[in-house]
Design a protein around this motif. Structure first.
Motif, PDB file in Angstrom:
ATOM      1  N   GLY A 212       0.817  -1.212   0.000  1.00 35.50           N
ATOM      2  CA  GLY A 212       0.000   0.000   0.000  1.00 35.50           C
ATOM      3  C   GLY A 212       0.846   1.255   0.000  1.00 35.50           C
ATOM      4  N   TRP A 215       2.469   2.009  -3.375  1.00 37.07           N
ATOM      5  CA  TRP A 215       1.582   2.642  -4.355  1.00 37.07           C
ATOM      6  C   TRP A 215       1.330   4.103  -4.011  1.00 37.07           C
ATOM      7  CZ3 TRP A 215       0.852   0.927  -8.950  1.00 37.07           C
ATOM      8  CH2 TRP A 215       0.845  -0.438  -9.215  1.00 37.07           C
ATOM      9  N   VAL A 250      -6.938   5.041 -10.705  1.00 38.75           N
ATOM     10  CA  VAL A 250      -7.044   4.589  -9.313  1.00 38.75           C
ATOM     11  C   VAL A 250      -7.628   3.181  -9.265  1.00 38.75           C
ATOM     12  CG1 VAL A 250      -8.325   4.958  -7.179  1.00 38.75           C
ATOM     13  CG2 VAL A 250      -7.119   6.850  -8.247  1.00 38.75           C
ATOM     14  N   VAL A 251      -8.622   2.928 -10.111  1.00 45.53           N
ATOM     15  CA  VAL A 251      -9.201   1.582 -10.151  1.00 45.53           C
ATOM     16  C   VAL A 251      -8.156   0.562 -10.582  1.00 45.53           C
ATOM     17  CG1 VAL A 251     -10.868   0.114 -11.345  1.00 45.53           C
ATOM     18  CG2 VAL A 251     -11.561   2.359 -10.512  1.00 45.53           C
ATOM     19  N   ILE A 253      -4.919   0.801 -10.262  1.00 46.57           N
ATOM     20  CA  ILE A 253      -3.992   0.623  -9.134  1.00 46.57           C
ATOM     21  C   ILE A 253      -4.630  -0.279  -8.091  1.00 46.57           C
ATOM     22  CG2 ILE A 253      -2.957   1.810  -7.156  1.00 46.57           C
ATOM     23  CD1 ILE A 253      -2.263   4.103  -8.933  1.00 46.57           C
ATOM     24  N   GLY A 254      -5.911  -0.033  -7.823  1.00 50.81           N
ATOM     25  CA  GLY A 254      -6.608  -0.872  -6.852  1.00 50.81           C
ATOM     26  C   GLY A 254      -6.611  -2.329  -7.263  1.00 50.81           C
ATOM     27  N   LEU A 255      -6.860  -2.573  -8.556  1.00 50.66           N
ATOM     28  CA  LEU A 255      -6.898  -3.956  -9.021  1.00 50.66           C
ATOM     29  C   LEU A 255      -5.542  -4.631  -8.862  1.00 50.66           C
ATOM     30  CD1 LEU A 255      -9.098  -3.694 -12.236  1.00 50.66           C
ATOM     31  CD2 LEU A 255      -9.619  -4.935 -10.130  1.00 50.66           C
ATOM     32  N   GLY A 257      -3.103  -3.662  -6.919  1.00 51.26           N
ATOM     33  CA  GLY A 257      -2.802  -3.764  -5.496  1.00 51.26           C
ATOM     34  C   GLY A 257      -3.556  -4.920  -4.865  1.00 51.26           C
ATOM     35  N   TYR A 258      -4.804  -5.066  -5.278  1.00 53.59           N
ATOM     36  CA  TYR A 258      -5.592  -6.167  -4.757  1.00 53.59           C
ATOM     37  C   TYR A 258      -4.950  -7.498  -5.109  1.00 53.59           C
ATOM     38  CZ  TYR A 258      -9.516  -9.251  -3.933  1.00 53.59           C
ATOM     39  OH  TYR A 258     -10.305 -10.264  -3.488  1.00 53.59           O
TER      40      TYR A 258
ATOM     41  N   GLN E 124      -8.733  -2.739   0.059  1.00 49.76           N
ATOM     42  CA  GLN E 124      -7.565  -2.868  -0.811  1.00 49.76           C
ATOM     43  C   GLN E 124      -7.533  -1.723  -1.817  1.00 49.76           C
ATOM     44  OE1 GLN E 124      -5.312  -4.629   0.049  1.00 49.76           O
ATOM     45  NE2 GLN E 124      -6.443  -5.909   1.462  1.00 49.76           N
ATOM     46  N   PHE E 125      -8.713  -1.351  -2.309  1.00 51.18           N
ATOM     47  CA  PHE E 125      -8.738  -0.253  -3.272  1.00 51.18           C
ATOM     48  C   PHE E 125      -8.398   1.065  -2.590  1.00 51.18           C
ATOM     49  CE2 PHE E 125     -10.122  -1.373  -7.505  1.00 51.18           C
ATOM     50  CZ  PHE E 125     -10.364  -2.726  -7.345  1.00 51.18           C
ATOM     51  N   ARG E 127      -6.841   1.791   0.158  1.00 53.30           N
ATOM     52  CA  ARG E 127      -5.562   2.060   0.785  1.00 53.30           C
ATOM     53  C   ARG E 127      -4.447   2.304  -0.212  1.00 53.30           C
ATOM     54  NH1 ARG E 127      -1.945  -2.225   2.372  1.00 53.30           N
ATOM     55  NH2 ARG E 127      -2.331  -4.121   1.222  1.00 53.30           N
ATOM     56  N   MET E 128      -4.671   1.952  -1.469  1.00 50.85           N
ATOM     57  CA  MET E 128      -3.623   2.171  -2.463  1.00 50.85           C
ATOM     58  C   MET E 128      -3.742   3.540  -3.127  1.00 50.85           C
ATOM     59  SD  MET E 128      -2.393  -1.230  -2.990  1.00 50.85           S
ATOM     60  CE  MET E 128      -2.988  -2.679  -2.114  1.00 50.85           C
ATOM     61  N   ILE E 129      -4.746   4.297  -2.723  1.00 51.26           N
ATOM     62  CA  ILE E 129      -4.939   5.600  -3.353  1.00 51.26           C
ATOM     63  C   ILE E 129      -3.964   6.603  -2.743  1.00 51.26           C
ATOM     64  CG2 ILE E 129      -6.560   7.437  -3.842  1.00 51.26           C
ATOM     65  CD1 ILE E 129      -8.800   5.451  -3.665  1.00 51.26           C
TER      66      ILE E 129
END
Ligand SMILES: Nc1ncnc2c1ncn2[C@@H]1O[C@H](COP(=O)(O)OP(=O)(O)OP(=O)(O)O)[C@@H](O)[C@H]1O
Ligand SMILES: Nc1ncnc2c1ncn2[C@@H]1O[C@H](COP(=O)(O)OP(=O)(O)OP(=O)(O)O)[C@@H](O)[C@H]1O
Ligand SMILES: [Mg+2]
Ligand SMILES: [Mg+2]
Lengths: 276, 270, 365, 270, 276
Positions: A212, A215, A250-251, A253-255, A257-258, E124-125, E127-129
């Motif tokens: 986290g 990113w 952001v989505v 990155i979220g994916l 990161g997930y 998860q989404f 926290r990576m923002i």
């Protein structure tokens, strides 16, 4: 992982329900689906509020609909792949160094009291330094932009790993050390057979946090002289007020990161020795 | 071969200002001798055993193995703890084989060696299981196998059979001394069971509490295997029971409420 | 007590481009017009400034000239250009390791720009194209053809150290970072932008169209103050530099001597090698102040933007009609009225008494 | 007052594919009755006790208290675990008083009530200490005090005295049933000590292993307090020993290596 | 905290050495002194390298000597105090909310299996923002700049707290839950008497990480319309390339961070129930 208590109490009986595997898989998706739905609802509602505010409607593009439209555009045009790849490379490289440095250092300061005392002050200073404050140093010290960015990521991601690892070492049952010494463990044995397995889940928890943080730092880091990457794309999207693209990135990155987080979770499950 | 142990005027306080937990303990144990240590709960038996294992440094006095003062643990003097402390990420077999791995044996060799011991303690069908799914007595037996596997010069057992049923316990009360005799291991066993002490040891040390001292010592000169119904056995048991009783009324006088009924019961048992 | 939206709320970046807004505040020109003001709010970076303006936090800001084009035609935000903020004021600095003497020497080099949608990027690319070079946006590891120039975006504070560490070969940016690059990183001024495009606009003063329409009287007062500040700044550059600096009223974090050099040092001896001032006869300064938003410049910018390489999606630009933009984006009424009231602007460089509100754009590469 | 317990055809597997650990256990326990459960290490005694406490749901069959099926733990049926599991951030006193706090008593009231119990188990001078500095037997006594303090209808004890010396143990073997009788508590005690079973219980259930079944049941009709040397006691002991022996040879046949010597020893003891 | 093993083995004897309290205090400062010295040496050496590079000498101001000079200037003029206060206020406020939100959420997802499954994807989404990506939202949603900055800090600092807490809950010995239920603990008792004391040191470890993250985020957060604060001062220093001031501010941040961290450490010691 389910509630401690309910698993302790009911786990044996849960295997006997009559659901077919498919049905039970579907029902296990119930909770994540609920989570995703709530997130989307909150997001949509935020967009709705902004869109209906006479002052702020210009920002309503970050709502789900335009975002997924922009995301579709990014994916369909293929423009997203080089962006993803270059950032992923930097993140993974940064995490790699974060782990390579963080785990041994964490074990050392968790295990050896004097190492902890020596490192405490320098570490407290270093870990509070913002990537933006490191930037001039990174620019001066590293031969390439990529390495400067990776340096910034490492400088942010290494701390959760060090601290989680050290915390894990300090929480090891003192009896486990006693028993091992008593069985003639050398320091190396101690490390390999006792400490590492005992703290594995803490290390991975640290890495999860580090993912986290990495990113989060990527965006300011990619201010530096690069022309690709998700952080760069976010900066670019803000510059052009394309909040749909921003949210789409952001989505993405979220994916990713997930995905990284799921790998960590799997590893935690794999290395977790608590009986469920 | 076994080693000699010497406890030289050991006194121990857990904190500098506290009353001593152990006081002026002085004893010598010959190589290959089997010694039982009995005493009330909380009198300092485990503490003394930790010192013999090099896991605790006495605040005064010292402990010597073969004449050398010990200050750190070693695989040569192995202690089996009162709490099993198995490693939850290892199977039964891996836990038991750990000492051998540390001693540099290959995994295969180590496994082979502990297999026989695990059979002996009755865990042949649990070898591959996670130790967390074992019953209390099974865990204790894994710890016993683990201690025996390292083939130490000194074996220190802290209430090793406390979680075992009468039969398993009785079998091991015979097996373990047999192994020690065979290999010449010096053994010290802490137990709260007077019969167990007489069954397994060459001599019995009785400890008092507050502070922990050795108040008496009894040689056990009975042939092996020892039968509970033998006259010699019974005489020794009576004698020990008297000594044991003495540790309470004579020296601490604190445990009054619990010691009163204990006396009457113990008398009737003797 | 006036309603909240009648208080002048200024947002600015800590660069000399914000001069007129800050001078108007510092000198009390708004109060002279009977307006209430809040202390100007310092923001770092164009993006948060744009966001703050769009969210209604500010009602008077300065933007790089291409930004309102973007906001109005890509995002449909009702922004209006009210006047120009200043003229000239930027330069192209090359590292001492490059030996570049002209645009033509930049082939195969790395050049940093502060913002894709900036005058700096437009002017730089005009120069590169003229010299037969192709601007590209590639990753650092890719090799460049001898006729390619790789562009990258970079926060201005990082430009001087990057130049010193040889990570970039040149940068084009507003003052005072050129001055800093020269002083600290051993960089050399290759060319002032004002020497390429005579009296080009750089930053513009912007307001929200809704606010303008709802409050013409208030708007007029604001513009009066702005024009007064333009005139004052042009006539008192040195004093203004001191006023803005940390040693004066502290609007900018830089020391007075840096701001002073950034606003005033503009002579041929200092900038002979490379020859950064080739058109001394234009009579421009390092930075100049003049409010009138010449339509010809807007037209040129829209046209140039269409051919300028930038990092984002620029499709909307292609359909943009420059003549429409000239009338739609800029509000000439208030600045004109203010200029009629305060004629001091006639001292500004390039003033043509015969045709004060029209000019021919002069670009010499 | 005590509650009645009913175990209705309980079978339990720890995983659906495994051999059953418990098989067809069926028994009824009257209110206020004291039942001892004996059996080999690993035969399923603790597992069964967990079910009676509502901490484990049997995979087949069910457990009822006063006729109601139980599916969750409650302070009314309290279990003292084989491992003490004290809370390391609390003192001895706080640990012991926990159940009373949960039941809504004030801290002062709770402390007052457990103080008497702590005195009874001989921990009067350890009340304010951290439980981590206690010896094994002392920890066990804290857990006992904690269980007794809640004043449950059903008290389930899993080898409660395994870490205690003969005297302390003997005292508590008398105290605990006395308390239960006085309060009418239904008690089930798991023990590996046949004497203990006879000393404390109204009846003894003997479990076999692989799978765990109740193979025999013996009422104990001796007057209180019970003396080990009484004839009735000795007869019962011999009988139980025979039953117990049967659990091995007759039903599992696996534990051969360890059971052989056990038999001979047990015989000599009997 | 000293080595597990050495403390387990030697702790009882260590109390008996003959040193006077003063001497032993001095000798306990030995290790931190070594750490600080190494840090200063590395720092000085970095400055030395840059100063001797013909291209970069002008940027050598971040070396210790100019830094401490600048620091002295900041302190002597008193200019540092309002700066420190306004940032400290934002950090503490952000941490406060981070704790108020993070601890309950962490306990919930660590304890209740379904909460964890529901929250996993959204968290998860979120926290990576990066704070920089949150910025437009913060500007839109919050009435004051200060609250926008605090929002950015909270959004970054809450994750280590949530994750550490949840990890701590999941590591609680399952027997402790069993015993408590068995003694009739209600959910509230469980929380107050069992879970909270058991995870205290994990929560504090999370807060320690959060302190670091909060400072890291402060710098980009203070991009936003404020005119005081340490992040603001760092940005100022970057704009003016005064690396001596930049380094001096970093030292100040380090000192404050060290102070906050020491409070956490003390609390950890206070709430740690492991015997040393
Ligand atoms: N969680 C579990 N998963 C799988 N098997 C288990 C689990 N818990 C216990 N077992 C197995 O079930 C059997 C019975 O265990 P239990 O703890 O009930 O024995 P016990 O009679 O209490 O033995 P002891 O006297 O040694 O304490 C053992 O063989 C054990 O290995
Ligand atoms: N780490 C410690 N700190 C303080 N006191 C301790 C510590 N460890 C043990 N003690 C105390 O020292 C005394 C002796 O403890 P020890 O564990 O040696 O008893 P024991 O004879 O083994 O008893 P048991 O038969 O119950 O296991 C006890 O009163 C105990 O409370
Ligand atoms: Mg003990
Ligand atoms: Mg059991």
């Amino acid at each position: 992982m389910s509630t401690k208590t309910s698993s302790a109490l009911n786990a044996p009986s849960s295997g006997f329900n009559g659901l077919s595997p498919l049905l039970s898989m579907l029902s296990s998706l119930r909770y994540p689906a609920l989570g995703i739905t709530s997130l989307l609802a909150a997001w949509w509602f935020g967009g709705y509020l902004v869109a209906n505010d006479p002052d702020m409607w210009a920002f309503a593009n970050f709502a789900p609909a335009p975002t997924f439209h922009a995301l579709y555009g990014l994916v369909a045009s293929g423009a997203i792949w080089p962006t993803v790849l270059s950032s992923l490379y930097r993140i993974l490289y940064g995490l790699f160094w974060g782990i390579v440095i963080g785990v041994p250092v964490g074990v050392l300061i968790g295990y050896v009291g004097s190492a902890m005392k020596i490192a405490n002050v320098p570490f407290q200073f270093l870990r509070m330094i913002s990537p933006l404050a490191w930037m001039p140093i990174a620019v001066l010290a590293f031969p390439t932009w990529d390495s400067a960015i990776i340096f910034l990521i490492v400088m942010a991601a290494v701390w959760p790993i060090i601290f989680s690892t050290a915390h894990g070492v300090r929480r090891i049952d003192p009896n486990w050390f006693k028993v091992a010494r008593n069985l003639g463990a050398s320091e190396l044995h101690m490390l390999r057979r006792i400490i590492m397995p005992a703290i594995m889940s803490d290390v991975l928890a640290g890495i999860r946090l580090a993912v986290g943080v990495a990113w989060v730092v990527l965006v300011p880091a990619e201010y530096l002289g690069v022309t690709s990457g998700l952080g760069y794309a976010i900066n670019d999207a803000r510059d052009t007020l394309s909040y749909d693209t921003l949210a789409a990135i952001v989505v993405v990155i979220g994916l990713i990161g997930y995905g990284l987080d799921s790998i960590c979770s799997l590893l935690i499950k794999r290395f977790n020795w608590h009986v469920e | 071969m076994g080693a000699s142990l010497s406890i030289d005027y050991v006194t121990h306080r857990f904190s500098p200002s506290a009353e001593p937990t152990l006081k002026d303990i002085d004893a010598r144990i010959e190589p290959g001798q089997m010694t039982a240590l009995i005493g009330r709960s909380g009198c300092g038996k485990s503490t003394l055993l930790h010192m013999l294992a090099g896991l605790l440094i006495p605040s005064e006095g010292c402990v010597r193995v073969n004449g050398h003062q010990i200050s750190s643990p070693s695989a040569k003097w192995n202690m089996m703890f009162q709490k099993a402390s198995l490693y939850p990420w290892m199977t039964v077999q891996e836990n038991a084989a750990l000492g051998l791995l540390f001693a540099g044996h290959s995994k295969r060799e180590a496994t082979r060696q502990v297999d026989a011991l695990l059979d002996m303690v009755g865990l042949h069908d649990k070898k591959k299981e996670n130790v967390q799914s074992l019953s209390g007595g099974q865990q204790q037996r894994v710890a016993l196998a683990r201690s025996l596997a390292t083939n130490p010069e000194v074996l220190l057992l802290d209430e090793p059979f406390s979680a075992l049923d009468a039969f398993t316990r009785s079998a091991l009360q015979e097996e373990v001394p047999a192994i020690c005799r065979e290999r010449g291991i010096t053994m010290v066993i802490v137990t709260h069971d007077i019969d167990e002490a007489i069954t397994m040891a060459d001599r019995v040390l009785v400890m008092s509490q507050n502070p922990g001292r050795i108040v008496s010592e009894l040689p056990v000169k009975l042939p092996w295997p020892r039968r509970h119904m033998d006259v010699g056995f019974q005489t020794l048991r009576d004698e020990l029971m008297q000594q044991f009783k003495g540790t309470d009324t004579g020296l601490s006088g604190r445990d009054a409420q619990s010691s009163q009924p204990a006396d009457s019961k113990a008398e009737s048992a003797a | 007590q006036p309603p909240a939206d009648e208080v002048v709320r200024i947002g600015y970046l800590p660069i000399t481009d914000a001069t007129v807004l800050l001078v108007a505040h510092a000198k009390g020109f708004f109060e002279e017009e009977g307006l209430k003001t809040e202390p100007p709010t310092l923001i770092r970076g164009w993006s948060p400034l744009v966001e703050g303006f769009a969210a209604g936090r500010f009602n008077l800001v300065h933007f790089l000239k291409p930004i309102p084009i973007w906001m109005r035609y890509n995002n449909n935000f009702p922004v209006k250009i009210m006047s120009w903020a200043h003229l000239n004021g930027s330069g192209l600095v090359v590292g001492r390791h490059t030996d570049a003497k002209s645009f033509a020497d930049l082939g195969g080099k790395q050049v940093a720009v502060p913002y894709w949608y900036s005058m700096h990027n437009i002017v730089l690319q005009m120069g590169l194209r003229h010299a037969g070079l192709t601007p590209v946006i590639k990753s650092q590891s890719e090799t460049l053809a001898p006729n390619e120039v790789n562009l990258q975006i970079m926060p201005p504070p990082d430009m001087p150290p990057a130049l010193a560490a040889r990570k970039i070969d040149a940068f084009i940016v507003a003052e005072p970072f050129n001055a800093v690059g020269e002083m600290l990183a051993g960089g050399k001024m290759l060319r002032f932008t004002g020497d390429i495009w005579r009296n080009h606009p750089c930053c513009v003063v912007c307001m929200n169209e809704n606010q303008v329409n709802a409050n013409p009287v208030w708007t007029q007062k604001v513009m009066n103050a702005i024009v007064k500040a333009q005139i004052y700044s042009q006539q008192n550059k040195k004093e203004v530099a001191h006023l803005l600096s940390r040693d004066g009223k502290g609007y900018l974090p830089m020391a007075a001597n840096v701001v002073e050099q950034a606003m005033t040092l503009y002579d041929q001896e200092s900038y002979a090698d490379p020859n950064a001032i080739q058109n001394a006869n234009w009579g421009s300064g390092r930075i100049d102040f003049q409010p009138w938003p010449f339509p010809s410049a807007t037209r040129l910018i829209v046209n140039e933007l269409k051919q300028t390489l930038v990092g984002g999606d620029t499709t909307f630009l292609q359909d943009l009609d420059p003549d429409f933009v000239v009338d739609d984006l800029v509000d000439y009424r208030f600045v004109k009225a203010a200029m009629d009231k305060h004629p001091g602007w006639k001292d500004a460089p390039g003033f043509d008494a015969d045709n004060p509100f029209d000019r021919e754009e002069v670009v010499k590469l």
